[in-house]
Design a protein around this motif. Structure first.
Motif, PDB file in Angstrom:
ATOM      1  N   TYR A   1      25.899 -48.588 -50.472  1.00 51.73           N
ATOM      2  CA  TYR A   1      26.934 -48.332 -51.469  1.00 51.73           C
ATOM      3  C   TYR A   1      27.635 -49.635 -51.832  1.00 51.73           C
ATOM      4  O   TYR A   1      27.848 -50.494 -50.985  1.00 51.73           O
ATOM      5  N   GLN A   2      27.988 -49.734 -53.085  1.00 47.86           N
ATOM      6  CA  GLN A   2      28.841 -50.830 -53.561  1.00 47.86           C
ATOM      7  C   GLN A   2      29.887 -50.209 -54.476  1.00 47.86           C
ATOM      8  O   GLN A   2      29.525 -49.529 -55.434  1.00 47.86           O
ATOM      9  N   ASN A   3      31.141 -50.424 -54.164  1.00 51.33           N
ATOM     10  CA  ASN A   3      32.238 -49.850 -54.950  1.00 51.33           C
ATOM     11  C   ASN A   3      32.072 -48.350 -55.158  1.00 51.33           C
ATOM     12  O   ASN A   3      32.287 -47.827 -56.251  1.00 51.33           O
ATOM     13  N   GLY A   4      31.638 -47.661 -54.105  1.00 48.98           N
ATOM     14  CA  GLY A   4      31.510 -46.207 -54.149  1.00 48.98           C
ATOM     15  C   GLY A   4      30.257 -45.688 -54.824  1.00 48.98           C
ATOM     16  O   GLY A   4      30.052 -44.483 -54.908  1.00 48.98           O
ATOM     17  N   GLU A   5      29.400 -46.571 -55.300  1.00 50.44           N
ATOM     18  CA  GLU A   5      28.189 -46.159 -56.013  1.00 50.44           C
ATOM     19  C   GLU A   5      26.950 -46.453 -55.176  1.00 50.44           C
ATOM     20  O   GLU A   5      26.839 -47.513 -54.562  1.00 50.44           O
TER      21      GLU A   5
ATOM     22  N   TYR B   1      21.002 -53.680 -59.859  1.00 49.61           N
ATOM     23  CA  TYR B   1      21.792 -54.525 -58.957  1.00 49.61           C
ATOM     24  C   TYR B   1      20.999 -55.684 -58.371  1.00 49.61           C
ATOM     25  O   TYR B   1      21.517 -56.408 -57.522  1.00 49.61           O
TER      26      TYR B   1
END
Length: 162
Positions: free
Chosen positions: A65-69, A94
């Motif tokens: 996950y990155q920033n909730g995604e 990404y």
């Protein structure tokens, strides 16, 4: 900030779509329609999962996950002397943004703290091999179409990123 959560049943579709995203172009030239290609990719995805489970009893699959995604997945196992990076996929949205580098540096630091190395296999044609080289992984074998690579404490100390 990257963080990891164990993959659960609700992640199944995401994991398949991530897998298919990385393999679709590889088989596009066969001229199959979308349904045929998806059926084939699903079979390959399921076969890969069975193979990994059979080979690695302690396989740990996590969603990245990155920033909730959700942006990817990482699968790893531990042997007596190394963390085995079984599989890693970052969504094409990404890639080339430093995510892979961050993940590998975190994995190397975890391995260093545990007194372990890191092992992986990568396709000979996979551009990620350059990243592994840059982070101090050394080629330990070639079994076409794969290259075996390993990182350990001494490569960490000598690595150009440290």
């Amino acid at each position: 900030m990257l963080h990891f959560m164990p993959a659960v049943a609700d992640d199944e579709l995401f994991l398949y779509e991530l897998y298919a995203e990385t393999r679709r172009n590889e088989f596009h030239a066969l001229g199959w329609d979308a349904a045929q290609l998806n059926t084939f990719l699903r079979m390959q995805f399921d076969a890969q999962r069975r193979s990994y489970r059979a080979k690695y009893a302690d396989l740990k699959k996590s969603i990245i996950y990155q920033n909730g995604e959700r942006i990817g997945q990482i699968s790893q196992a531990v042997s007596e002397d190394a963390i085995v990076l079984v599989d890693i996929i970052i969504s094409h949205l990404y890639r080339n943004q430093g995510v892979g580098t961050k993940l590998l540096l975190q994995l190397q630091e975890t391995a260093r703290q545990q007194g372990l190395g890191v092992r992986l296999h990568v396709l000979e044609t996979n551009p990620a091999q350059r990243l592994y080289d840059r982070l101090g992984f050394l080629v330990t074998g070639e079994h076409s179409p794969y290259v075996s690579m390993e990182w350990n404490e001494s490569s960490y100390i000598d690595s150009p990123v440290n």
